[in-house]
Design a protein around this motif. Structure first.
Motif, PDB file in Angstrom:
ATOM      1  N   THR A 111     -14.124   3.645   0.200  1.00 54.35           N
ATOM      2  CA  THR A 111     -13.641   2.290  -0.029  1.00 54.35           C
ATOM      3  C   THR A 111     -12.133   2.356  -0.186  1.00 54.35           C
ATOM      4  O   THR A 111     -11.625   2.962  -1.135  1.00 54.35           O
ATOM      5  N   VAL A 112     -11.395   1.755   0.757  1.00 54.73           N
ATOM      6  CA  VAL A 112      -9.930   1.784   0.718  1.00 54.73           C
ATOM      7  C   VAL A 112      -9.435   0.460   0.139  1.00 54.73           C
ATOM      8  O   VAL A 112      -9.812  -0.613   0.620  1.00 54.73           O
ATOM      9  N   ILE A 113      -8.599   0.542  -0.871  1.00 63.39           N
ATOM     10  CA  ILE A 113      -8.148  -0.651  -1.604  1.00 63.39           C
ATOM     11  C   ILE A 113      -6.641  -0.818  -1.481  1.00 63.39           C
ATOM     12  O   ILE A 113      -5.872   0.125  -1.743  1.00 63.39           O
ATOM     13  N   ASP A 114      -6.232  -1.997  -1.076  1.00 62.00           N
ATOM     14  CA  ASP A 114      -4.825  -2.383  -1.111  1.00 62.00           C
ATOM     15  C   ASP A 114      -4.534  -2.880  -2.520  1.00 62.00           C
ATOM     16  O   ASP A 114      -5.010  -3.945  -2.921  1.00 62.00           O
ATOM     17  N   SER A 115      -3.753  -2.115  -3.278  1.00 60.11           N
ATOM     18  CA  SER A 115      -3.473  -2.500  -4.666  1.00 60.11           C
ATOM     19  C   SER A 115      -2.575  -3.734  -4.750  1.00 60.11           C
ATOM     20  O   SER A 115      -2.494  -4.363  -5.799  1.00 60.11           O
ATOM     21  N   GLU A 116      -1.877  -4.031  -3.649  1.00 62.54           N
ATOM     22  CA  GLU A 116      -0.900  -5.120  -3.600  1.00 62.54           C
ATOM     23  C   GLU A 116       0.202  -4.946  -4.637  1.00 62.54           C
ATOM     24  O   GLU A 116       0.826  -5.920  -5.072  1.00 62.54           O
ATOM     25  N   THR A 117       0.457  -3.701  -5.025  1.00 60.15           N
ATOM     26  CA  THR A 117       1.518  -3.439  -5.990  1.00 60.15           C
ATOM     27  C   THR A 117       1.993  -2.013  -5.821  1.00 60.15           C
ATOM     28  O   THR A 117       1.770  -1.381  -4.779  1.00 60.15           O
TER      29      THR A 117
END
Length: 298
Positions: A111-117
């Motif tokens: 599961t790849v997550i864009d932290s947006e930070t």
């Protein structure tokens, strides 16, 4: 199920915390005057600051998909059943794309997550995810924990000049400040993955005071969460340790609810874009159910 947690070096997890929490860290790539390095290996933040001041060309690049593939394979070989991979905002770097390409060919689900930070706004979320994994949570719950904590984090930062952000192409909506950059000290924030202007002040001292006040206001706003279990705070800096220590002292006085307060120097990959003198304050809520962070004293 054994879930592994992966991030990249722009989380700037303090030394020992990643290893103690079983977190794998993929380094960003950095070039200084034609010499290439992995972030954290062979070049220090001080050397990056010196290069920027001396106008030596400094550039950064994402890790290749092959680096992620190698790591994901190693985690599968180590017996993990799934991976949650949390990374720097896709608006600031193509690192997420490299992770996604590698995830397609992984032998175990990723599961790849864009932290947006970026920075410890991502790092605290990664630690929370690792704690969740260590407690036996499945990949979906680990990913949800990462998303909730990174999504609830706030970052406010001060830069001595917008020029480094402009040169690196990371200035985003803060470009609106360029015309008056010589007469102001800009405070910026990260919102929806972008760097955005927050406010303008006239002096560095006023900017630092506003960093503290924004942190206090953020904590007050967080009190609406019924499951709030304290907060974590980090102060980032590049080549400005004295001012960072002063900020820590002021925040410790103003935020007695802080469970943890870290002083973390920015590494080369982010430091190359924000420049020497940068200071940032990160506030991340702890939600009920989190255990203490492993790897350093509370």
């Amino acid at each position: 199920m054994s879930v592994a947690v992966v991030t990249d070096s722009t989380a700037y997890l303090p030394s020992g915390v990643a290893a103690a929490n079983g977190i794998s860290v993929v380094p960003m790539r950095l070039a200084i005057g034609g010499e290439s390095y992995d972030e954290g290996r062979g070049v220090t933040p001080e050397e990056v600051a010196r290069a920027l001041r001396d106008f030596v060309p400094v550039s950064t690049s994402r890790p290749s998909p092959a680096v992620f593939t190698q790591l994901y394979d190693a985690l599968a070989d180590a017996g993990h059943d799934a991976i949650v991979s949390v990374h720097i905002s896709s608006q600031m770097s193509a690192t997420l794309s490299s992770a996604q390409l590698a995830a397609r060919d992984s032998r175990i689900p990723v599961t790849v997550i864009d932290s947006e930070t970026i920075g410890m706004a991502m790092g605290f979320g990664v630690i929370a995810a690792a704690e969740s994994a260590a407690s036996g949570a499945d990949a979906a719950d680990v990913a949800a924990t990462a998303r909730r904590h990174t999504g609830a984090s706030t970052t406010v930062f001060y830069v001595d000049t917008l020029e480094h952000l402009r040169r690196g192409g990371r200035i985003g909506r803060a470009s609106a400040l360029m015309g008056s950059a010589l007469s102001i000290k800009p405070l910026l924030t990260v919102r929806d993955g972008h760097i955005e202007p927050l406010e303008r002040v006239r002096t560095r001292n006023k900017a630092l005071a506003r960093l503290v006040q924004h942190a206090v206001d953020t904590v007050n706003d967080l009190e609406e969460h019924d499951d709030l279990d304290g907060i974590d705070v980090a102060v980032h800096h590049l080549d400005s340790r004295d001012r960072a220590e002063m900020l820590i002292e002021q925040l410790a006085e103003k935020l007695p609810a802080a469970r943890r307060m870290l002083l973390v120097e920015l590494g080369a990959a982010v430091g190359a874009h924000v420049g020497p003198g940068t200071l940032a304050v990160v506030v991340t809520p702890r939600f009920t159910g989190r255990t203490r962070i492993v790897g350093s004293s509370e």
